[in-house]
Design a protein around this motif. Sequence first.
Motif, PDB file in Angstrom:
ATOM      1  N   ARG A 171      -6.687  -4.473  15.399  1.00  0.00           N
ATOM      2  CA  ARG A 171      -5.319  -4.913  15.653  1.00  0.00           C
ATOM      3  C   ARG A 171      -4.928  -6.029  14.685  1.00  0.00           C
ATOM      4  N   CYS A 172      -5.837  -6.951  14.423  1.00  0.00           N
ATOM      5  CA  CYS A 172      -5.552  -8.038  13.475  1.00  0.00           C
ATOM      6  C   CYS A 172      -5.385  -7.491  12.062  1.00  0.00           C
ATOM      7  N   LYS A 173      -6.208  -6.505  11.703  1.00  0.00           N
ATOM      8  CA  LYS A 173      -6.069  -5.885  10.383  1.00  0.00           C
ATOM      9  C   LYS A 173      -4.711  -5.204  10.245  1.00  0.00           C
ATOM     10  N   PHE A 174      -4.274  -4.550  11.318  1.00  0.00           N
ATOM     11  CA  PHE A 174      -3.005  -3.838  11.291  1.00  0.00           C
ATOM     12  C   PHE A 174      -1.839  -4.804  11.096  1.00  0.00           C
ATOM     13  N   TRP A 175      -1.843  -5.911  11.826  1.00  0.00           N
ATOM     14  CA  TRP A 175      -0.712  -6.833  11.769  1.00  0.00           C
ATOM     15  C   TRP A 175      -0.723  -7.746  10.556  1.00  0.00           C
ATOM     16  N   THR A 176      -1.867  -7.958   9.943  1.00  0.00           N
ATOM     17  CA  THR A 176      -1.923  -8.838   8.774  1.00  0.00           C
ATOM     18  C   THR A 176      -2.042  -8.076   7.462  1.00  0.00           C
ATOM     19  N   ALA A 177      -1.939  -6.759   7.519  1.00  0.00           N
ATOM     20  CA  ALA A 177      -2.068  -5.965   6.301  1.00  0.00           C
ATOM     21  C   ALA A 177      -0.870  -6.186   5.381  1.00  0.00           C
ATOM     22  N   ARG A 178      -1.151  -6.166   4.106  1.00  0.00           N
ATOM     23  CA  ARG A 178      -0.068  -6.303   3.126  1.00  0.00           C
ATOM     24  C   ARG A 178       0.602  -4.953   2.910  1.00  0.00           C
ATOM     25  N   ALA A 179       1.889  -5.008   2.583  1.00  0.00           N
ATOM     26  CA  ALA A 179       2.607  -3.774   2.293  1.00  0.00           C
ATOM     27  C   ALA A 179       2.134  -3.224   0.953  1.00  0.00           C
ATOM     28  N   CYS A 180       2.112  -1.910   0.852  1.00  0.00           N
ATOM     29  CA  CYS A 180       1.679  -1.284  -0.401  1.00  0.00           C
ATOM     30  C   CYS A 180       2.729  -1.500  -1.482  1.00  0.00           C
ATOM     31  N   LYS A 181       2.269  -1.724  -2.689  1.00  0.00           N
ATOM     32  CA  LYS A 181       3.183  -1.843  -3.819  1.00  0.00           C
ATOM     33  C   LYS A 181       3.039  -0.592  -4.669  1.00  0.00           C
ATOM     34  N   GLN A 182       4.176   0.050  -4.884  1.00  0.00           N
ATOM     35  CA  GLN A 182       4.145   1.287  -5.641  1.00  0.00           C
ATOM     36  C   GLN A 182       4.083   0.984  -7.134  1.00  0.00           C
ATOM     37  N   LYS A 183       3.281   1.765  -7.838  1.00  0.00           N
ATOM     38  CA  LYS A 183       3.163   1.582  -9.273  1.00  0.00           C
ATOM     39  C   LYS A 183       4.454   2.075  -9.933  1.00  0.00           C
ATOM     40  N   MET A 184       4.905   1.320 -10.913  1.00  0.00           N
ATOM     41  CA  MET A 184       6.132   1.703 -11.611  1.00  0.00           C
ATOM     42  C   MET A 184       5.926   2.980 -12.396  1.00  0.00           C
ATOM     43  N   GLY A 185       6.954   3.820 -12.376  1.00  0.00           N
ATOM     44  CA  GLY A 185       6.864   5.097 -13.089  1.00  0.00           C
ATOM     45  C   GLY A 185       7.011   4.893 -14.600  1.00  0.00           C
ATOM     46  N   GLU A 186       6.696   5.941 -15.353  1.00  0.00           N
ATOM     47  CA  GLU A 186       6.807   5.910 -16.814  1.00  0.00           C
ATOM     48  C   GLU A 186       8.277   5.897 -17.203  1.00  0.00           C
ATOM     49  N   LEU A 187       8.582   5.189 -18.262  1.00  0.00           N
ATOM     50  CA  LEU A 187       9.950   5.169 -18.757  1.00  0.00           C
ATOM     51  C   LEU A 187      10.276   6.473 -19.464  1.00  0.00           C
ATOM     52  N   PRO A 188      11.527   6.920 -19.348  1.00  0.00           N
ATOM     53  CA  PRO A 188      11.890   8.155 -20.039  1.00  0.00           C
ATOM     54  C   PRO A 188      11.932   7.921 -21.570  1.00  0.00           C
ATOM     55  N   GLU A 189      11.947   9.015 -22.340  1.00  0.00           N
ATOM     56  CA  GLU A 189      11.886   8.922 -23.803  1.00  0.00           C
ATOM     57  C   GLU A 189      13.124   8.268 -24.413  1.00  0.00           C
ATOM     58  N   PHE A 190      14.301   8.409 -23.808  1.00  0.00           N
ATOM     59  CA  PHE A 190      15.529   7.885 -24.433  1.00  0.00           C
ATOM     60  C   PHE A 190      15.647   6.393 -24.303  1.00  0.00           C
ATOM     61  N   ARG A 191      14.737   5.699 -23.664  1.00  0.00           N
ATOM     62  CA  ARG A 191      14.833   4.241 -23.566  1.00  0.00           C
ATOM     63  C   ARG A 191      14.068   3.567 -24.623  1.00  0.00           C
TER      64      ARG A 191
END
Length: 191
Positions: A171-191
């Motif tokens: 229960r303590c692990k559940f309530w103190t867990a950090r939110a997942c951070k999503q990895k940034m996607g690859e930039l498209p070629e036109f940028r």
Amino acid sequence: MAQNDLERCYFPIDVQRFGTWTKLVRVTAWIIRYKNNLLAGHRSREKELGLLTVQEVEHAEKKLMSVAQKQAYDGNFKKKQHPLYKLDPWLDCEGEVLRIGGRLAKIQDDHKMKHAIILPRNHAITTLYIRDVHEQLMHAGVEQTLAQTREEVWVIHGRQEVKKVVGRCFRCKFWTARACKQKMGELPEFR
């Protein structure tokens, strides 16, 4: 281990099978009552019937703590090499448990706090007791749980034991867990 040591440490209840301190204490109290009722006929006493009394539950708690002490320590705790020597332990004949000594003997305060019962580290009974206190405090942190346990018992290496129990609490692990951070996607070629 000698045969006498095995008989001294033997306890008919498998502590590993219980998930809570309350369940373990109540089952132990019922077993002690059953044994006393079996012996009541031979000793011409009345059998106990009905619900468990507070005294029976407290006796079962002390019996469990005494078993943990007997399984972890030998009786030569007055030697300087013994791990309990610095705590100045003494045997409470009423409950057959080891209690810590100290300079608080003349204080007119609670007997449980000034002469706390010693519990060994890395023992199933100690873990169940700490987990019960942690849950009674509504999943408090290490410091609060340790402070509350020290009002009645003295756990050897108490902070480490409490950290281990709190760290394993789902229960303590559940309530103190950090939110997942999503990895940034690859930039498209036109940028």
